[in-house]
Design an enzyme around this catalytic site. Structure first.
Site: not given
Ligand code: KIV
Length: 277
Positions: A57-58, A96, A125, A127, A194
């Site tokens: 989600d970056s 994500d 993934k 968080e 992270e």
């Molecule tokens: O969203 C993302 O790119 C991430 C990485 C920084 C691990 O969660």
């Protein structure tokens, strides 16, 4: 110093499975992950030998120009997962779960994971610490491989007061350790660490039965991940000290990514001396 890998390093690779990732982890080989958001870069990273593509989600920050990952929606994530899957041949694809798509309940998380898995993700993934264990168990019991994410959790940036190093005190490190074990017990197959002290990441990694993938967490994690535009030198502004521009000294993007893979495998990246905390 960077190595010079061969151009066809990945020509005959079979599709990466969770079983294969576990074999590599058990053998002590470092695992490589990069973010990918589109078909072109997914193909290049896959062909360069990266084992895992994270549709992170970056993308809210690096593609959409937002100031955090918080505004990213599930539909946007699914769109980019589809694009990455279309370009990828063999890498393991992780989608994500964006802010607001899993926090409410395990059932809501399952509905969101379904959207990403049906878009082609092989793992999701999410968080967060102890509060996510019930959700991780719910998803893994239902056939969804889960990557947990501890330390700096960017979706909580407003609660954390910025992109700060986590786990610096003994108490905070003990909490990270406790959450990591609870998440592994709940069935998480992998865990991103992270921005935490390398000593903390090392100690927890050694005590866990699953791989840890570090970003700003030192060289002793089981593998590494970087945000693709960061490691290609495309991100403007101040970057964290652990980020390396792999394009410097390379003749192409393909070579830069191959060097990243080779450097992670050989433990040349990251450099703990540059870690700084
Ligand atoms: O969203 C993302 O790119 C991430 C990485 C920084 C691990 O969660």
């Amino acid at each position: 110093m960077s190595s010079h890998p061969t151009p066809d390093a990945n020509a005959t690779r079979k599709p990466i499975t969770l079983h294969r990732l576990r074999e590599l982890y058990a053998s002590g080989e470092k695992l490589t992950m990069l973010t990918a958001y589109d078909a072109t870069f997914a193909r290049v990273a896959d062909e360069a030998g990266v084992e895992m593509l994270l549709v992170g989600d970056s993308l809210g920050m690096v593609l959409q120009g937002r100031s955090s990952t918080v505004p990213v929606t599930l539909d946007e994530m699914a769109y980019h997962v589809r694009a990455v899957v279309a370009g990828n041949k063999t890498a393991w694809v992780i989608g994500d779960m964006p802010f607001g798509s899993y926090q409410q309940s395990p059932a809501r998380a399952m509905a969101s994971a379904t959207v990403l898995m049906q878009a082609g993700a092989q793992m999701v993934k999410l968080e967060g610490g102890g509060w996510t264990t019930e959700t991780v168990r719910f998803l893994t019991d239902r056939g969804v491989p889960v990557c947990a994410h501890l330390g700096l959790t960017p979706q909580s940036v407003h609660a954390l007061g910025g992109y700060r190093i986590q786990g610096k005190t003994d108490e905070a490190a003990a909490t990270l350790r406790q959450h990591a074990h609870a998440l592994a017990d709940a069935g998480a197959a992998m865990m991103v660490f992270e921005l935490m002290p390398s000593t903390v990441a090392t100690e927890i990694t050694r005590s866990l039965p699953i791989p840890t993938i570090g970003i700003g967490a030192g060289v002793d994690c089981s593998g590494q991940v970087l945000v693709l535009p960061d490691m290609l030198g495309l991100t403007r502004g101040k970057l964290p000290r652990f980020v390396k521009n792999f394009v410097q000294g390379a003749t192409s993007i393909d070579e830069a990514i191959k060097t990243y893979v080779a450097d992670v495998k050989a433990k040349r990246f990251p450099d703990n001396a540059l870690h700084g905390y």
